[in-house]
Motif scaffolding. Structure first.
Motif, PDB file in Angstrom:
ATOM      1  N   TYR A 207       0.951  -1.099  -0.004  1.00 59.94           N
ATOM      2  CA  TYR A 207       0.010  -0.103   0.026  1.00 59.94           C
ATOM      3  C   TYR A 207       0.950   1.468  -0.034  1.00 59.94           C
ATOM      4  N   LEU A 208       1.916   1.340   0.242  1.00 60.67           N
ATOM      5  CA  LEU A 208       2.920   2.376   0.612  1.00 60.67           C
ATOM      6  C   LEU A 208       3.775   2.412  -0.658  1.00 60.67           C
ATOM      7  N   ASP A 211       2.274   3.695  -3.923  1.00 59.56           N
ATOM      8  CA  ASP A 211       2.015   5.049  -4.227  1.00 59.56           C
ATOM      9  C   ASP A 211       3.238   5.689  -5.288  1.00 59.56           C
ATOM     10  N   ASN A 214       2.003   5.424  -8.127  1.00 62.84           N
ATOM     11  CA  ASN A 214       0.773   6.201  -8.459  1.00 62.84           C
ATOM     12  C   ASN A 214       0.891   7.577  -8.799  1.00 62.84           C
ATOM     13  N   CYS A 215       1.809   8.182  -9.707  1.00 60.89           N
ATOM     14  CA  CYS A 215       2.050   9.581  -9.988  1.00 60.89           C
ATOM     15  C   CYS A 215       1.349   9.861 -11.159  1.00 60.89           C
ATOM     16  N   GLU A 262      -7.444   0.598  -7.489  1.00 59.47           N
ATOM     17  CA  GLU A 262      -7.003   2.059  -7.455  1.00 59.47           C
ATOM     18  C   GLU A 262      -5.924   2.600  -8.418  1.00 59.47           C
ATOM     19  N   THR A 348       0.943   1.209   7.067  1.00 59.77           N
ATOM     20  CA  THR A 348       0.181   0.249   6.221  1.00 59.77           C
ATOM     21  C   THR A 348      -0.760  -0.905   6.921  1.00 59.77           C
ATOM     22  N   ILE A 354      -4.075   2.819  -1.125  1.00 61.88           N
ATOM     23  CA  ILE A 354      -2.733   3.182  -1.141  1.00 61.88           C
ATOM     24  C   ILE A 354      -2.510   4.415  -0.249  1.00 61.88           C
ATOM     25  N   ASP A 356       0.289   7.526   1.232  1.00 63.94           N
ATOM     26  CA  ASP A 356       1.163   8.328   0.851  1.00 63.94           C
ATOM     27  C   ASP A 356       2.701   7.890   1.259  1.00 63.94           C
ATOM     28  N   SER A 357       3.591   7.825   0.156  1.00 67.65           N
ATOM     29  CA  SER A 357       5.140   7.720   0.549  1.00 67.65           C
ATOM     30  C   SER A 357       6.000   8.841   0.349  1.00 67.65           C
ATOM     31  N   GLY A 360       6.789   9.060  -3.132  1.00 68.57           N
ATOM     32  CA  GLY A 360       5.895   9.209  -4.097  1.00 68.57           C
ATOM     33  C   GLY A 360       5.489  10.695  -3.999  1.00 68.57           C
ATOM     34  N   ARG A 364       5.591  13.820  -6.914  1.00 66.47           N
ATOM     35  CA  ARG A 364       4.483  14.514  -7.415  1.00 66.47           C
ATOM     36  C   ARG A 364       4.861  16.077  -7.427  1.00 66.47           C
TER      37      ARG A 364
END
Length: 372
Positions: A207-208, A211, A214-215, A262, A348, A354, A356-357, A360, A364
């Motif tokens: 989950y971390l 991230d 996930n950008c 996600e 987590t 997800i 935030d790391s 990550g 962003r």
């Protein structure tokens, strides 16, 4: 072993969690593995202790265990209970099965004779003990236990040959500057270089580490004449992950389902599924085959990056790990840059989406800086 490593007891607790145990009873002193026990409460598992004291180390504490088991059953009405031994109870030879037989509760109770020095002392020994006990109790089939036991054995090999269990002292290191490395990633994508993200994560820590994938890199092209509207439209951007939704215990499979859903919703398609979230010791082999076909300029590996044979890649590489003591081994393996994420487990536990790391969020931010 020159520095502390996770205990087989803690591994037993986490594996019972993955079996969806409702309650875990630790048969030992109240302070044994207290941090792990408290963290698991965030995952919906009730963790209690028999609180063995000095006299119990001499006279035994079978009555305490039976009383605690009955009280836990009356309080929580559980369907699945785990009893985990500790150094104290196992050294004096406490019988974990007798209280279960005496009470004959309307619940499945898994006794796990684990302790700090169990087997060779590797933390994976505690997980194996749970899986074998779960087979005896009819909770999982022998085939699944055999598969997971093999993964755990291979995970131990990875740690002892490529990770922080190599038998020498490793000084904690917090890795490279996240801002500088994030700018390297953003610049590579914007310049059209062949960039591949590899998620090779362990269970809930995914989950971390997910991230980092996930950008939204499509923002880099919003002022151009291209038709890039999401990451899917960026031809030289690739995503590889061990997110097979059909492998592992129910809780682990659900993690893969949640993360994949996600990522898809934010415009990210995983083009190569390497295996399940409990197969991180072997999933890099499929990732390596796919990377050889891509011939990338930059590869970012998040989760358990030391399981991937980075030394065989002829490109710039970034490792993202959750262990400060893994930074040095990862540098020695040949990673160009190493990023350390802290507290991955605590961040987590108890989540189903997800989170935030640090890296990550830095990527962003670097995307936004590029647009200014």
């Amino acid at each position: 072993m020159m520095h502390p490593r996770p205990s087989p007891i803690a591994a037993s607790l986490y594996t019972l969690r993955d079996l969806n145990a409702d309650v875990i009873i630790m048969h030992g002193p109240h302070g044994c593995c207290f941090r792990t026990g408290r963290l698991l409460e965030s995952d919906g598992v009730r963790v209690v202790t028999t609180a063995m004291a000095e006299n119990d180390f001499i006279l035994g504490a079978a009555d305490k265990l039976e009383e605690t088991l009955q009280e836990a059953y009356d309080t929580f009405n559980p369907k699945l209970i785990g009893i985990v031994g500790t150094c104290a109870s196992m050294i004096i030879g406490e019988d974990l099965k007798e209280p279960i037989e005496n009470l004959n509760l309307d619940a499945v109770v898994i006794p796990v004779e684990s302790h700090g020095g169990f087997g060779e002392g590797d933390n994976t020994e505690g997980a194996i003990a749970v899986l074998n006990a779960a087979v005896e109790c009819g909770v999982i089939p022998q085939e699944e236990a055999d598969r997971q036991n093999e993964m755990l054995r291979l995970a131990t090999v990875v740690e002892k040959t490529r990770g922080m269990a190599q038998g020498k002292y490793i000084k904690p290191n917090f890795g490279d500057n996240k801002e500088k490395v994030a700018k390297i990633v953003v610049k590579a994508v914007k310049e059209g270089k062949n960039v591949a993200f590899v998620l090779n994560a362990k269970k809930e820590t995914s989950y971390l580490f997910a991230d980092i994938l996930n950008c939204d890199f499509s923002k880099l092209f919003q002022d151009t004449d291209s038709n890039i509207k999401s990451n899917k439209d960026i031809e030289n951007l690739h995503f590889i992950a061990n997110l097979d939704e059909n492998i592992g215990l129910p809780r682990i499979r659900q993690h893969a389902v949640n993360i994949t859903k996600e990522l898809n919703e934010t415009g990210i398609d995983i083009e190569c599924i390497t295996g399940g979230l409990d197969e991180y010791p072997i999933t890099p082999r499929k990732a390596e085959e796919y990377l050889n076909e891509l011939n990338p300029d930059l590869v970012i590996v998040a989760g358990v990056p030391h399981a991937l044979y980075v030394e065989e890649l002829d490109c710039e590489t970034i490792a993202v790990t959750d262990g400060p003591r893994l930074v040095q081994p990862l540098n020695e393996l040949g990673y160009s840059h190493v990023i350390a994420e802290l507290d991955a487990h605590s961040k987590t536990l108890g989540v189903d989406e997800i989170v935030d790391s640090d890296f990550g969020m830095m990527i962003r931010s670097a995307i936004e800086w590029e647009l200014e």
